[in-house]
Motif scaffolding. Structure first.
Motif, short mmCIF file in Angstrom:
data_model
loop_
_atom_site.label_atom_id
_atom_site.label_comp_id
_atom_site.label_asym_id
_atom_site.label_seq_id
_atom_site.Cartn_x
_atom_site.Cartn_y
_atom_site.Cartn_z
N UNK A 18 -4.21 1.92 -9.20
CA UNK A 18 -3.16 0.98 -9.57
C UNK A 18 -3.09 -0.16 -8.57
N UNK A 19 -3.19 0.15 -7.28
CA UNK A 19 -3.12 -0.89 -6.24
C UNK A 19 -4.31 -1.84 -6.34
N UNK A 20 -5.51 -1.28 -6.55
CA UNK A 20 -6.70 -2.12 -6.66
C UNK A 20 -6.63 -3.00 -7.90
N UNK A 21 -6.26 -2.41 -9.04
CA UNK A 21 -6.21 -3.16 -10.29
C UNK A 21 -5.14 -4.25 -10.22
N UNK A 210 -10.87 -3.29 4.30
CA UNK A 210 -10.43 -2.05 3.63
C UNK A 210 -8.91 -2.01 3.67
N UNK A 211 -8.31 -1.57 2.57
CA UNK A 211 -6.85 -1.46 2.48
C UNK A 211 -6.51 0.02 2.23
N UNK A 212 -5.66 0.58 3.07
CA UNK A 212 -5.28 1.98 2.95
C UNK A 212 -4.07 2.11 2.03
N UNK A 297 2.75 -7.31 -12.19
CA UNK A 297 4.14 -7.16 -11.75
C UNK A 297 4.25 -6.14 -10.62
N UNK A 298 3.49 -5.04 -10.73
CA UNK A 298 3.46 -4.03 -9.68
C UNK A 298 3.00 -4.64 -8.35
N UNK A 299 1.90 -5.39 -8.39
CA UNK A 299 1.34 -5.97 -7.17
C UNK A 299 2.24 -7.05 -6.59
N UNK A 300 2.85 -7.88 -7.44
CA UNK A 300 3.75 -8.92 -6.96
C UNK A 300 4.94 -8.31 -6.21
N UNK A 301 5.48 -7.22 -6.75
CA UNK A 301 6.61 -6.55 -6.09
C UNK A 301 6.19 -5.95 -4.76
N UNK A 302 4.97 -5.41 -4.69
CA UNK A 302 4.50 -4.78 -3.45
C UNK A 302 4.22 -5.81 -2.35
N UNK A 303 3.52 -6.88 -2.69
CA UNK A 303 3.10 -7.86 -1.68
C UNK A 303 4.21 -8.84 -1.30
#
Length: 397
Positions: A18-21, A210-212, A297-303
């Protein structure tokens, strides 16, 4: 700037895919030609984007393609000659063909071949951003160590063995009763080694990181810390941590209050452990984000306001500093204790062992002519002191 490459790894089930996508979807939304691919045998990118993914890069949104590697086709291209020889040896030993074929498939072949596919994409010039959904941490670390391990065997054994085989092939074939390898087999092994070595060069470049990905659980965070140590040992840059599935604290009932408190304790440990890295958090979702819009939307909220494609700054995991009469080699080893680290020198190589991981580090020509005079683990790094052979010794190894 070359192609920006970001690899996502972490313990199984923490939300790597999910994070990569999601990150890839944000990159594509900026107009970057973006490819997201998987080195995990359990391909789930198709599920994340809620569409069928073919053996070639498949468009799923404007500027965004998804690739789940056709391992069988890549296997035949990269391993076919070697496998054919091994099968002929097993056939001469009386092993039936089906068993022989199973025995000649290397463990982790899909992940290895996906790395070769990554190399091809990185060199193609077709992409601005490549995002990689990696296999779980342990498998990823073994794969990233593979090029250097192969380099040792190739440089020491293969050249001599090839000359011996060429001279004695007819005699050995008759004496042993099994076929000896032809030049095409040696060529295939050398090509495989060369390609994997190039993979390592691409992934340790300044444009790659690399992102953990982790969840706020003590055992997951402990593995992430070990991963940071090992990735640094092999020269790969870690540029951030995504803490996934964090319970929101607002409007919590008594049951959720207990989870929030427990996660807060672990998140405090995460912030302390990865103090020099950005830490992005993602709230627990009622369901897995599926489709490009939900993933974005998931990535925007995370970053938040952070740039998910920013190239990491700093010196990187390995630096060489000139000193009067010598040099100091520094290898970042966060969380490694002195008793976990072992150092030896063999010719022009340093052998650095941290726990169960070992790196054979070929010294640059300038250092290869120097003598190691001391080493210590301090402030999260291994520091190795070298003295020029032209100088008088100041310290003993």
């Amino acid at each position: 700037m070359g192609v920006r490459i970001i690899l996502f790894t972490g313990k199984g089930g923490v939300g790597k895919t999910t994070s990569a996508a999601g990150t890839a979807t944000l990159a594509a939304g900026r107009g970057q030609r973006t490819l997201v691919m998987s080195t995990d045998a359990a391909h789930s990118l198709g599920d994340a984007f809620a569409c069928v993914i073919g053996a070639e890069p498949t468009p799923v949104a404007p500027n965004l393609w998804v690739h789940q590697v056709d391992a069988q086709r890549r296997f035949e291209l990269s391993w076919g000659d070697i496998q054919g020889y091994l099968m002929s040896v097993l056939d001469a030993a009386g092993v039936d063909p089906i068993t022989a074929e199973e025995l000649t498939v290397i463990p982790g072949a899909e992940e290895v071949l996906a790395l070769l596919e990554l190399r091809q994409h990185a060199l193609s010039g077709e992409w601005d951003v490549i995002v990689v959904d990696c296999a779980p941490t342990a498998e990823t670390l073994r794969l990233l160590a593979l090029p250097e391990a192969l380099n040792w065997y190739m440089s020491r054994m293969f050249g001599v063995q090839r000359k011996v085989m060429r001279a004695l092939r007819p005699v050995l074939t008759r004496a042993a009763g099994v076929p000896m390898p032809e030049d095409s087999v040696f060529d295939a092994v050398e090509r495989l080694h060369r390609d994997l070595e190039e993979v390592q060069q691409i992934l340790s470049d300044k444009d790659a990181s690399v992102r953990l990905v982790l969840t706020p659980e003590a055992v997951v965070v402990a593995e992430a810390r070990r991963s940071l140590t090992t990735l640094s040992l092999y020269g790969y840059r870690v540029d951030g941590v995504i803490a996934n599935r964090v319970f929101p604290s607002d409007g919590a009932d008594a049951w959720r209050d207990a989870w929030v408190a427990a996660q807060e304790g672990v998140l405090a440990e995460v912030r302390q452990s990865f103090v020099d890295l950005p830490i992005w958090t993602s709230s627990y979702q009622p369901g897995e984000p599926m489709g490009a819009e939900a993933l974005a939307a998931f990535a925007e909220a995370a970053y938040g306001d952070s740039d998910p494609l920013a190239i990491p700054s700093g010196d990187g995991p390995m630096t060489i500093t000139r000193t009067e009469g010598g040099a100091v080699l520094r290898i970042a080893l966060p969380f490694a204790a002195k008793e976990d680290v072992d150092l030896a020198r063999h010719g022009d190589e340093l052998v650095v062992t941290v726990g169960s991981y070992r790196r054979l580090l070929a010294l640059p020509a300038a250092l290869a002519r120097h003598t190691v005079t001391g080493a210590r683990v301090e402030a999260g790094s291994l520091q190795v002191k070298f003295r020029s052979d032209n100088d008088d010794p100041q310290e003993q190894p």
